[in-house]
Design an enzyme around this catalytic site. Structure first.
Site, mmCIF file in Angstrom:
data_model
loop_
_atom_site.group_PDB
_atom_site.id
_atom_site.type_symbol
_atom_site.label_atom_id
_atom_site.label_comp_id
_atom_site.label_asym_id
_atom_site.label_seq_id
_atom_site.Cartn_x
_atom_site.Cartn_y
_atom_site.Cartn_z
ATOM 1 C CD1 TRP A 1 -0.416 -1.714 2.916
ATOM 2 C CD2 TRP A 1 0.837 0.138 3.044
ATOM 3 N NE1 TRP A 1 0.395 -1.984 4.167
ATOM 4 C CE2 TRP A 1 1.103 -0.828 4.117
ATOM 5 C CE3 TRP A 1 1.324 1.425 3.044
ATOM 6 C CZ2 TRP A 1 1.995 -0.628 5.276
ATOM 7 C CZ3 TRP A 1 2.314 1.834 4.150
ATOM 8 C CH2 TRP A 1 2.727 0.568 5.276
ATOM 9 C CD GLU B 1 -0.646 -11.292 7.164
ATOM 10 O OE1 GLU B 1 0.231 -11.511 6.255
ATOM 11 O OE2 GLU B 1 -1.918 -10.847 6.895
ATOM 12 C CD GLU C 1 -4.182 -8.097 8.272
ATOM 13 O OE1 GLU C 1 -4.045 -8.459 6.979
ATOM 14 O OE2 GLU C 1 -3.155 -7.642 8.702
#
Ligand code: NAG
Ligand code: NAG
Ligand code: NAG
Ligand code: NAG
Ligand code: NAG
Ligand code: NAG
Ligand code: NAG
Ligand code: NAG
Ligand code: NAG
Length: 804
Positions: free
Chosen positions: A143, A384, A481
């Protein structure tokens, strides 16, 4: 020696207790070294003034050596900056007053990242971790741009004192079940020059609590622990989203993982003051590549936007930065619950002694700095990394796997988890996200499938599957998420681009997209339900494309979030009891396509306006199962509610027919079915309606008025809708006392009506809505002075039928 610490700063206490600000009678002299320094590169070709706090890029831009790093392809053109070495220099004189002090400290609050410090030519320190205060990290995600930054990104100062100084105060409230009593555990970090004995008074004036201790500090830095019992009887009020400014509430946080009736696995939800609470919100990323450019106004605006969209939680995600104190202060005040990751993301980290040592310092410093903030409800070790190991993202050879798992456990469990739990017993710690939580622990901290919907939290992304089909989403306990990309609006892109960039196929458009196939995925997902823009004018086709990607994103995240909210109270095929929906992501770091609901600069995307509705306290949601229409009432309150359904044809502004349900009690914190009817029989009872010609709106009501927003359900893809005409929408802007009102008049049904006032900053009370009435008025709050004339001239209105 007499040390008096007053703990105060009770702001607006919503769910929470706790920020203690510090006031000390102990004299300490502080000389601020912020301001103009000199900055040079390694070969001396550049020598310029530079502001501290600041970073190299900001200094070069302020002095005109470079233009806006966010402009067009400048992230590539300015790579040389990160490849060079830079030196910050300043001179200062020690005042007589300062030099007689027993101890003088040179304090750097933040050095980014690898550096050395010398004083009068003598090396006095080395740094290698931007998250430690000295006295990694966060770039090139999908992003954002790649701007590895360098600089003194926080303040620099001299601190001089005699005998001792108070370096830090932190406190957490703890509840003792056995005695039904609150106590506040207060920790002081004291730096003493010599042995000091004396009396220490700790007081919390707002609670009428004060206690005095005989203390004794040895030379050096020591941590001391004190406990104040709270005698004032505090009313334990139920969790409420309302603010009661003058009152003080203490809050407990529990993360509940226990067996669920009718389901394998364990629950996963937060209990605040004994009440289960559904977390509604989003994920937070850094606000700017150059942290020195993040202003208080920008933080306030983003956090207020979260609250205004009915969010109650944000996850400060582990690939970014630990936010500045002000961020947490605002969250405390607004009642935003923070899920705080440690800054480790999507990678395997080394476990050499040096690295572990700097991590331990980072963790202790951050927990001490942040733990007094009641807004933080959980610490989480990494983003993660459990999933990365479990599903082998990095092609680790099988023979190496045990070592990698040992390293993982050593870093996150043996070090970070242990340290955090020593430092803070007031809130839960989770090793990773996503994780199976207690089940992961059972499996040696790396579960076989960390995405198992029966345990813990889940991250779920799918760009290709039809997002209007809720069956594609995992019915998880907690969705931390999920999301879809969209493009920001033209007014956000315009300042960093030129005319040749303004098409979906341009180099600029590809360059700004950092997610592989992202632009293509958006078009494919859009085409499932919408006509693609086909205007002959290239600029219109481009702006229409930006618009339709926002429509697609808003609809996708709406569908998925509604699915999670309505899964709160039920177990279907062993799955459900969903208690959290945090979509990816709230904010943007630059002007580019991303999963955000707020553009760089603060403009709300259509998704953020949708979030206002889909996170509302009371809200009806519809879905179809085997051609049966089902409508659920979701309520965070407890009310008797009934449902009204209006069936419209695409051609008419008056409903074809109306259906009412009877009153039903919708208990607080539940989602219950209030309507169920086969679509065929519903349509048969309603004029000439077919799936292609009609659509539904529906709302909840009590005896006297509508409760919560109106929602809608399409019976076909809008691209197949029969009779949908291009509307003639006229508009009138008027000035009111504190805002502007915009009254729309339409001659036909118009989906996804989007009001845009270009680069006039501000926001509408509602936007992106379905217009099924002739008239509708929305407010516009401008963030700078403007006028009816300027607004009228800038205002454009786009609805679905305008793009093809
Ligand atoms: C000095 O460094 C600058 C910036 O990295 C570079 O552009 C320049 O070519 C260098 N000059 C010499 C003489 O090496
Ligand atoms: C920067 O410093 C490093 C370490 O001292 C050195 O290896 C590198 O060559 C330097 N780069 C430049 C452009 O001077
Ligand atoms: C503070 O004191 C309590 C009670 O003695 C103890 O459990 C805790 O570990 C101490 N905390 C720290 C950070 O030393
Ligand atoms: C786009 O980039 C490519 C490769 O860098 C270049 O060859 C081409 O001329 C660029 N096209 C435009 C329209 O700028
Ligand atoms: C449903 O309720 C509304 C408002 O009370 C009323 O106007 C309407 O006629 C009712 N419709 C039916 C079919 O009962
Ligand atoms: C149904 O359609 C027919 C033919 O178009 C029309 O004459 C009739 O008025 C319609 N009925 C209703 C209830 O809308
Ligand atoms: C649109 O509506 C306005 C006001 O109702 C009317 O004056 C105007 O002629 C209409 N325009 C078109 C193209 O129909
Ligand atoms: C709707 O707007 C039109 C045009 O602005 C106006 O003439 C009419 O009175 C409005 N109707 C209502 C019910 O407000
Ligand atoms: C755009 O697509 C619509 C619907 O397919 C079609 O009716 C229209 O003629 C097209 N316009 C252009 C300019 O191709």
């Amino acid at each position: 020696m007499l040390l008096h610490v007053r703990l105060s700063g009770w702001a607006c206490w919503c769910l929470f207790s706790g920020v203690f600000s510090v006031f000390s009678l102990q004299q300490r002299l502080t000389v601020n070294l912020n301001g103009k320094w000199r900055l040079s590169n390694s070969n001396g070709s550049l020598l310029l003034p530079a502001q501290v706090p600041g970073c190299v890029h900001s200094a070069l831009q302020q002095q005109g050596y470079i233009t806006d790093p966010y402009f067009r392809f400048n992230d590539v053109s300015y790579r040389w900056i990160a490849l060079d070495n830079w030196t910050y220099t300043t001179t200062f004189t020690l005042s007589a007053e300062l030099s007689v002090k027993q101890k003088v400290l040179l304090v750097f609050d933040g050095v980014d990242t690898v550096g050395s410090v010398s004083l009068n030519g003598i090396a006095v320190g080395k740094t290698n971790n931007m998250f430690c205060r000295h006295e990694q990290s966060s770039f090139s995600w999908d992003w954002g741009p790649s701007f590895p930054t360098m600089g003194l990104w926080k303040g620099v100062r001299l601190e001089a004192f005699d005998i001792l100084q108070l370096v830090q105060v932190s406190s957490v409230p703890l509840y003792n079940d056995a005695f039904s009593q609150w106590r506040v555990q207060i920790e002081l970090l004291i730096d003493a020059v010599q042995t000091a004995r004396g009396q220490l008074t700790l007081s919390i004036p707002e609670l009428d609590s004060e206690q005095t201790f005989q203390t004794h500090f040895n030379p050096g830095k020591t941590k001391s622990n004190f406990t104040i019992l709270i005698n004032t009887v505090l009313e334990m009020t139920p969790v409420s989203l309302l603010c009661y400014p003058p009152q003080v509430y203490f809050r407990t946080v529990e993360l509940i993982q226990e067996p669920v009736v009718g389901s394998p696995g364990l629950s996963f939800y937060f209990r605040i003051n004994g009440k289960p609470i559904f977390l509604k919100g989003s994920n937070w990323i850094p606000v700017h590549s150059f942290q020195d450019q993040v202003t208080p106004d920008v933080l306030k605006n983003l956090l207020q936007s979260a609250v205004d969209a009915n969010m109650n939680a944000l996850r400060v995600w582990g690939g970014g930065v630990y936010e500045q104190d002000l961020f947490y202060e605002i969250c405390d005040e607004l009642g935003i619950m923070v899920w705080q990751d440690f800054m480790f993301a999507c990678a395997m980290y080394p476990t050499e002694t040096d690295f572990i040592q700097t991590v331990r310092e980072e963790v202790v410093q951050q927990v001490q700095r942040l733990k007094s903030h009641p807004s933080i409800i959980i610490w989480s070790g990494n983003n993660e990394n459990e999933a990365a190991l479990a599903t082998d993202w990095f092609d680790i050879p099988a023979s190496q796997r045990p070592k990698y798992i040992r390293d993982y456990v050593m870093l996150y469990v043996d070090n970070i988890k242990k340290l955090v739990q020593e430092e803070d017993q007031s809130r839960p710690f989770l090793v990773s996200s996503p994780t199976n939580g207690a089940e992961s622990e059972q499996e040696g901290w790396v579960a076989e499938n960390p995405y198992d919907p029966h345990y813990g939290d889940v991250h779920f992304y799918s760009y290709i599957l039809d997002c209007w089909d809720w069956r594609t989403f995992p019915r998880t306990r907690f969705a931390s998420e999920y999301g879809f990309q969209s493009w920001p609006s033209f007014s956000t892109l315009q300042p960093v681009s030129i005319k040749e960039d303004w098409s979906y196929g341009s180099n600029f458009t590809s360059h700004r997209q950092h997610h592989e196939d992202g632009n293509q995925q958006m078009i494919l997902q859009t085409a499932l339900h919408f006509h693609l823009p086909n205007a002959t004018d290239p600029l219109k086709r481009f702006t229409d494309t930006l618009y339709i990607t926002q429509v697609m994103q808003a609809q996708c995240v709406k569908t998925q979030t509604e699915f999670y909210r309505r899964s709160r109270s039920e177990i279907i095929e062993g799955k459900g009891h969903t208690m959290g929906a945090l979509y990816w992501q709230l904010n943007d770091i630059w002007q580019a396509p991303s999963w955000s609901s707020i553009e760089f600069g603060g403009k709300w995307k259509m998704l953020h306006y949708f979030a206002q509705s889909f996170f509302a306290a009371v809200f009806p949601v519809a879905f179809e199962e085997d051609d049966t229409l089902v409508i659920y009432a979701i309520s965070d309150l407890s009310r008797d509610l009934k449902l009204r359904v209006n069936v419209f044809s695409w051609t008419e502004l008056d409903p074809v027919c109306t259906l009412n349900s009877s009153m039903l009690l919708v208990p607080g914190g539940s989602a219950v079915a209030v309507f169920k009817q086969p679509v065929a029989s519903l349509l048969a009872g309603c004029g000439n309606c077919t799936r292609l010609t009609c659509l539904l709106t529906f709302q909840l009501e009590d005896d006297s008025s509508q409760q919560g927003p109106t929602n809608y359900h399409f019976l076909c893809s809008p691209k197949d809708a029969q009779g949908l005409r291009r509307p003639n929408i006229t508009v009138k802007v008027e000035e009111k006392k504190t805002c502007f009102s915009v009254t729309l008049h339409s001659d036909s049904v118009a989906p996804f009506v989007w009001l845009d006032v270009g680069n006039i900053p501000g926001r509408f009370s509602s936007n992106g809505f379905l217009m099924v009435s002739r008239n509708r008025t929305v407010d516009f709050n401008a963030w700078r002075p403007t006028s009816v004339a300027e607004l009228t001239a800038s205002l454009t209105i786009t609805s679905l039928r305008d793009i093809y």
